[in-house]
Structures are given as C-alpha cells and as structure tokens.
Write a protein that holds these residues in place. Structure first.
Motif, PDB file in Angstrom:
ATOM      1  N   ILE A   6       4.151  -3.297  30.119  1.00  0.00           N
ATOM      2  CA  ILE A   6       5.354  -4.137  30.160  1.00  0.00           C
ATOM      3  C   ILE A   6       4.996  -5.530  30.676  1.00  0.00           C
ATOM      4  O   ILE A   6       3.989  -5.729  31.361  1.00  0.00           O
ATOM      5  N   ARG A   7       5.843  -6.477  30.317  1.00  0.00           N
ATOM      6  CA  ARG A   7       5.705  -7.843  30.825  1.00  0.00           C
ATOM      7  C   ARG A   7       6.614  -7.992  32.041  1.00  0.00           C
ATOM      8  O   ARG A   7       7.792  -7.660  31.980  1.00  0.00           O
ATOM      9  N   THR A   8       6.048  -8.480  33.140  1.00  0.00           N
ATOM     10  CA  THR A   8       6.815  -8.702  34.369  1.00  0.00           C
ATOM     11  C   THR A   8       6.624 -10.143  34.809  1.00  0.00           C
ATOM     12  O   THR A   8       5.807 -10.885  34.245  1.00  0.00           O
ATOM     13  N   THR A  12       1.422  -8.789  33.007  1.00  0.00           N
ATOM     14  CA  THR A  12       1.605  -7.467  32.390  1.00  0.00           C
ATOM     15  C   THR A  12       1.157  -6.365  33.344  1.00  0.00           C
ATOM     16  O   THR A  12       0.272  -6.558  34.177  1.00  0.00           O
ATOM     17  N   THR A  22      13.525   5.271  33.580  1.00  0.00           N
ATOM     18  CA  THR A  22      12.844   4.168  34.247  1.00  0.00           C
ATOM     19  C   THR A  22      11.373   4.138  33.855  1.00  0.00           C
ATOM     20  O   THR A  22      10.807   5.134  33.403  1.00  0.00           O
ATOM     21  N   GLU A  25       5.750   1.072  37.495  1.00  0.00           N
ATOM     22  CA  GLU A  25       4.515   0.295  37.412  1.00  0.00           C
ATOM     23  C   GLU A  25       3.331   1.075  37.969  1.00  0.00           C
ATOM     24  O   GLU A  25       3.442   1.790  38.964  1.00  0.00           O
ATOM     25  N   HIS A  49      11.418   0.107  36.937  1.00  0.00           N
ATOM     26  CA  HIS A  49      12.218  -0.779  36.101  1.00  0.00           C
ATOM     27  C   HIS A  49      13.079   0.066  35.167  1.00  0.00           C
ATOM     28  O   HIS A  49      12.683   1.160  34.757  1.00  0.00           O
ATOM     29  N   ALA A  51      14.016   1.066  31.768  1.00  0.00           N
ATOM     30  CA  ALA A  51      13.235   0.977  30.541  1.00  0.00           C
ATOM     31  C   ALA A  51      13.919   0.135  29.479  1.00  0.00           C
ATOM     32  O   ALA A  51      13.266  -0.631  28.750  1.00  0.00           O
ATOM     33  N   CYS A  54      13.106  -3.621  29.654  1.00  0.00           N
ATOM     34  CA  CYS A  54      11.710  -4.047  29.761  1.00  0.00           C
ATOM     35  C   CYS A  54      11.200  -4.602  28.439  1.00  0.00           C
ATOM     36  O   CYS A  54      11.474  -4.063  27.368  1.00  0.00           O
ATOM     37  N   ASP A  55      10.429  -5.679  28.542  1.00  0.00           N
ATOM     38  CA  ASP A  55       9.769  -6.276  27.390  1.00  0.00           C
ATOM     39  C   ASP A  55       8.402  -5.616  27.250  1.00  0.00           C
ATOM     40  O   ASP A  55       7.561  -5.719  28.145  1.00  0.00           O
ATOM     41  N   ARG A  56       8.185  -4.934  26.136  1.00  0.00           N
ATOM     42  CA  ARG A  56       6.942  -4.180  25.953  1.00  0.00           C
ATOM     43  C   ARG A  56       5.843  -5.086  25.417  1.00  0.00           C
ATOM     44  O   ARG A  56       6.005  -5.751  24.380  1.00  0.00           O
TER      45      ARG A  56
END
Length: 225
Positions: A6-8, A12, A22, A25, A49, A51, A54-56
C-alpha cells in the motif's frame, strides 16, 4: 495469508489483510522485500488501515524476472520489467502504438529456494508494461492449495474478452519445468497462458481483470503526449 503493498504518507509498505477488513502494515517497503527475508512469513505487525481506503501499489518496486510459459507453443519467455504498475494505476502506451497485445494471467510468485510463495494476477500490456497484484495469496488460503481452482474474467471497456479458470494448470509442475531452464529467485513471477490476441486499444480504454480469491485490477490506458 493475503499480502499486498500500500501507499502511505511515509512511502510504500507491505501489509497483511485481516478478516475484519483492515490491512496491517508490516516492516517491509513492499511484498518483494518481505519475500527476501529468510524469516518470512513471520513478521511483526504495525498500524492498521481500512482496506477500502488504501491505495494499492505494485507488489514489488524492484521486480525480478517474469517468466511466461506459452501453453500453446510450449515455449518459455523471460522478461525483466523495469517496474510494475499497481492494480489501479494508469498504463502508458507509447505514442506510436496503435494495436497492443494484452493478456491477463494467473501468476505464481516465487519464494525462497524456488518454492511457491503465493498467487497473484499478472496483466501484460505491451512489454515492458506489466501490472501485478492486487495481492499475493498464499496457497493455504486458496481452495485447492498449490493447485487452486480459480475463475478468471477480464474485460475491455466493459466488454468480456476472457473467461477461463485455473483448473487444468499444475503450478507445481510448471514451476519445476521453468526451474530446469531458468534460475528462480524470491520475487520472480511465473505466468502461464496462451499467445496474446492483438487488441485495438486507445487512450481511455479500461482494462479490468478479476481472479476469484485474489482480487481485481482496473487499469486505464494513457498515451504519452
């Protein structure tokens, strides 16, 4: 276990999907890095997070080899993509490209000592554009284990172009066959399918792929200006 990247706000991160919806991380920048750890799949958990928000990202920022086995021609083709696109990322076509080949395939992701770490989805739209993800699912999570029976559906602009399943694929034998010719390392990908069919794709075309138990891709094509 279902793993994703995921991008945080901090970059990543590899993450593990939980049954409550969820993503937790893990202390790795992506799934590719996790596979290189001799201790995997044991990993400490961190922040959780939702799900759905979230940006995959691509499973691995530094992909290894991608080995495609053409089942019709019984041939093996090895590529070394510079990068992967994520399951919802745009895919950029060269300006001069009019017709592109595209194929969606079930993919085996290699773990340590040439074992099968898990399964994912590989979309290939004119080399070197590949999208991989949205998750790596370990065999214990899938019906059939190392020989899962999963349905695959893909669409272009909402029009069905593929409908198949993995019932006739022996992934263990496939990986063994490939390993006789190619040294397989953690993070490498082995995919099996038939020769791609040329499709007239243009900027704005939407490619969708879904494999049961693994997930969904939706990639929009863009053209270099």
């Amino acid at each position: 276990m279902k793993l994703t990247t995921i991008r945080t706000s901090g970059g990543t991160r590899a993450a593990r999907a939980e049954g409550d919806g969820t993503l937790v991380e893990l202390p790795y920048p992506d799934v590719g890095a996790l596979l290189l750890d001799p201790q995997w799949p044991v990993a400490a958990a961190g922040r959780a997070h939702e799900a759905m928000f979230c940006d995959r990202a691509p499973l691995s920022a530094r992909p290894g080899k991608v080995v495609r086995v053409d089942l019709g021609r019984r041939s093996v083709h090895v590529t070394r993509p510079k990068s992967f696109a994520g399951p919802r990322d745009a895919i950029v076509l060269p300006q001069e490209s009019v017709a592109a080949t595209w194929k969606a395939e079930p993919a085996v992701v290699i773990g340590r000592l040439g074992t099968i770490a898990g399964f994912s989805i590989l979309n290939e739209v004119t080399v070197p554009w590949l999208s991989l993800g949205p998750a790596l699912v370990t065999p214990d999570e899938l019906p059939g284990g190392l020989r899962p029976r999963l349905a695959l559906h893909s669409f272009v602009d909402g029009r069905p172009v593929q409908k198949t399943d993995t019932a006739d694929l022996d992934f263990v034998a496939l990986v063994h066959r490939v390993s006789q010719h190619v040294r397989l390392e953690p993070g490498d990908v082995v995919a099996a399918g038939h020769e791609e069919v040329p499709l007239l794709l243009s900027a704005g075309s939407v490619l969708e792929t879904e494999i049961d138990e693994i997930g969904f891709h939706e990639n929009v094509l863009e053209r270099v200006t």
